[in-house]
Design a protein around this motif. Structure first.
Motif, short mmCIF file in Angstrom:
data_model
loop_
_atom_site.label_atom_id
_atom_site.label_comp_id
_atom_site.label_asym_id
_atom_site.label_seq_id
_atom_site.Cartn_x
_atom_site.Cartn_y
_atom_site.Cartn_z
N LEU A 278 2.26 3.53 5.06
CA LEU A 278 3.21 2.44 4.94
C LEU A 278 3.22 1.63 6.23
O LEU A 278 3.51 2.16 7.31
CB LEU A 278 4.61 2.98 4.64
CG LEU A 278 5.75 1.96 4.55
CD1 LEU A 278 5.51 0.97 3.42
CD2 LEU A 278 7.10 2.68 4.37
N LEU A 279 2.91 0.33 6.12
CA LEU A 279 2.84 -0.57 7.27
C LEU A 279 3.90 -1.64 7.12
O LEU A 279 3.88 -2.43 6.17
CB LEU A 279 1.46 -1.21 7.38
CG LEU A 279 0.28 -0.24 7.55
CD1 LEU A 279 -1.04 -0.99 7.44
CD2 LEU A 279 0.39 0.49 8.89
N ALA A 280 4.85 -1.67 8.06
CA ALA A 280 5.92 -2.66 8.07
C ALA A 280 5.81 -3.49 9.34
O ALA A 280 5.89 -2.93 10.45
CB ALA A 280 7.29 -1.99 7.99
N ASP B 229 12.04 10.04 3.25
CA ASP B 229 12.76 9.82 2.00
C ASP B 229 12.24 8.61 1.24
O ASP B 229 12.93 8.06 0.39
CB ASP B 229 14.25 9.65 2.28
CG ASP B 229 14.56 8.42 3.13
OD1 ASP B 229 13.63 7.85 3.72
OD2 ASP B 229 15.74 8.04 3.20
N ARG B 230 11.03 8.19 1.51
CA ARG B 230 10.51 7.00 0.82
C ARG B 230 10.30 7.28 -0.67
O ARG B 230 9.93 8.39 -1.07
CB ARG B 230 9.22 6.53 1.47
CG ARG B 230 7.98 7.27 1.03
CD ARG B 230 6.73 6.74 1.67
NE ARG B 230 6.53 7.32 2.99
CZ ARG B 230 5.45 7.11 3.73
NH1 ARG B 230 4.48 6.31 3.31
NH2 ARG B 230 5.31 7.69 4.91
N ASN B 231 10.55 6.27 -1.48
CA ASN B 231 10.27 6.30 -2.91
C ASN B 231 9.46 5.06 -3.26
O ASN B 231 9.70 3.98 -2.71
CB ASN B 231 11.57 6.30 -3.73
CG ASN B 231 12.21 7.68 -3.79
OD1 ASN B 231 11.58 8.64 -4.18
ND2 ASN B 231 13.46 7.76 -3.38
N SER C 36 13.43 3.15 1.39
CA SER C 36 13.79 4.23 2.30
C SER C 36 15.27 4.11 2.61
O SER C 36 15.72 3.11 3.20
CB SER C 36 12.98 4.16 3.60
OG SER C 36 13.53 5.04 4.57
N ARG C 37 16.05 5.11 2.21
CA ARG C 37 17.49 5.07 2.48
C ARG C 37 17.76 5.26 3.97
O ARG C 37 18.69 4.68 4.51
CB ARG C 37 18.21 6.13 1.65
CG ARG C 37 18.32 5.76 0.19
CD ARG C 37 19.07 6.81 -0.62
NE ARG C 37 18.33 8.06 -0.67
CZ ARG C 37 17.37 8.33 -1.53
NH1 ARG C 37 17.01 7.41 -2.40
NH2 ARG C 37 16.76 9.49 -1.53
N THR D 138 14.58 -1.85 1.22
CA THR D 138 13.86 -1.84 -0.04
C THR D 138 12.85 -2.97 0.02
O THR D 138 13.23 -4.13 0.06
CB THR D 138 14.80 -2.03 -1.25
OG1 THR D 138 15.77 -0.99 -1.26
CG2 THR D 138 14.03 -2.01 -2.55
N TRP D 139 11.57 -2.63 0.07
CA TRP D 139 10.53 -3.63 0.31
C TRP D 139 9.69 -3.91 -0.93
O TRP D 139 9.42 -3.02 -1.74
CB TRP D 139 9.55 -3.14 1.38
CG TRP D 139 10.04 -2.90 2.74
CD1 TRP D 139 10.29 -3.83 3.72
CD2 TRP D 139 10.30 -1.62 3.37
NE1 TRP D 139 10.68 -3.23 4.88
CE2 TRP D 139 10.69 -1.86 4.70
CE3 TRP D 139 10.21 -0.30 2.92
CZ2 TRP D 139 11.01 -0.84 5.58
CZ3 TRP D 139 10.53 0.72 3.79
CH2 TRP D 139 10.93 0.44 5.10
#
Length: 342
Positions: A184-186, A195-197, A215-216, A221-222
């Protein structure tokens, strides 16, 4: 021999409990019998043959009766017209006319879930187990199948839900594994929230796709662009859930969380993202909360499912213009999970 008042009270209470239990058992049994009778009763819909031979919209039927849950089709130019019913029973469905992906629940002593790939004759050509309740599925133009299941929880509005999203080939081969394992690249930085979904895949081609990552712990939310070859998820925009690529490939329809400050429960409103300008248009002509992965009827019209408030288990597919200039309207009554086949 006279019994003491305490013994008489206990005896009377025991008799009362038995009467209540008997009455409850009778009521439950009666409700089960009624539900079975309603399920076995003929479904009251207009049917026709040959619909599947031309352009059509495939969907899960939700009219009460013996055809409940069966996949059916209506003609693309007559969405509220007669339907042709298939042998397939699915919770979620997507199709290109030759290949259909069907997510289903098999109820029994132990309830299980599975994905099936069906050919044009509705024969199973591949299948694999799902880890939980089916939620989303999309079929790519190149024969890839994306599925999302709830591993825990049963709603995107629930706190603590967990999903598993994978990509398979139409032959059942696992292509991606769990998309949560992709990098995951942000903003160019690698993130690894535990906790990513990931959910709501929509394909560009055999390599690229769009999806939602939440991710909480990050409070984000991306919208992400996924790369199956590089196994990466690159964030593009916040607040985009369940994207769906337009037929011309220029826009994404999605559900936008339009809850008011202080509200705990999400309120999802349809929205459209222009990929060239990254401009979002919120379609607030739809005032109800739309918890669905929107489908495109064509380049100007969206389709999505909504439950009937007064008929549990029955849903309708609604239409809305992609620019929000017209009010929503019922497109296919007593239907769910639409898929356009041209």
């Amino acid at each position: 021999m006279n019994r003491s008042p305490a013994i008489r009270r206990r005896t009377s209470f025991a008799v009362l409990v038995l009467v209540v239990l008997a009455g409850t058992g009778w009521y439950v049994a009666a409700q089960v019998r009624q539900a079975r009778a309603e399920h076995a009763a003929p479904t009251q819909v207009e049917m026709a043959e040959g619909v599947l031979d031309g352009p059509h919209v495939l969907f899960r039927g939700t009219a009460p009766g013996d055809l409940y849950g069966r996949v059916a089709a209506v003609a693309l130019d007559d969405l509220s017209g007669p339907r042709e019913v298939t042998p397939a029973v699915c919770d979620r469905v997507d199709s290109d006319g030759e290949t259909t992906v069907c997510l289903r629940t098999r109820r029994g002593v132990v309830t299980t879930y599975e994905a099936e790939v069906l050919d044009a004759a509705w024969r199973t050509t591949a299948s694999w187990p799902l880890p939980g309740m089916p939620s989303r599925t999309r079929l790519s133009p190149d024969g890839l199948v994306a599925t999302t299941s709830f591993v825990t929880g049963h709603s995107y509005a629930a706190t603590g839900f967990s999903t598993e999203t994978t990509v398979h080939g139409a032959d059942g081969a696992d292509v991606s594994g769990n998309l949560e394992d992709f990098t995951l690249l942000a903003d160019g930085k690698r993130l690894a929230p535990v906790d990513r979904n990931v959910w709501g895949v929509t394909f560009v081609d055999a390599r690229y796709f769009y999806a939602t990552v939440q991710s909480r712990s990050e409070g984000r939310t991306w919208l992400v662009r996924g790369d199956l070859a590089e196994r990466t998820l690159v964030t593009l925009l916040d607040g985009v859930e369940c994207p769906s690529l337009s037929p011309d490939g220029t826009r994404l329809a999605f559900k936008h969380d339009a809850r008011k400050p202080g509200d705990v429960t999400p309120h999802w409103t349809p929205a459209v993202l222009d990929l060239a300008t990254m401009t979002v248009t919120v379609l607030d002509a739809e005032q109800r909360s739309v918890d669905d992965q929107i489908a495109w009827l064509d380049d100007v019209t969206l389709l999505y499912g909504l439950p009937r408030a007064d008929e549990p288990g029955t849903t309708d597919v609604w239409s809305l213009t992609a620019d929000g200039t017209a009010d929503p309207a019922v497109a296919i009554p007593q239907a769910w999970s639409p898929s356009v086949v041209e």
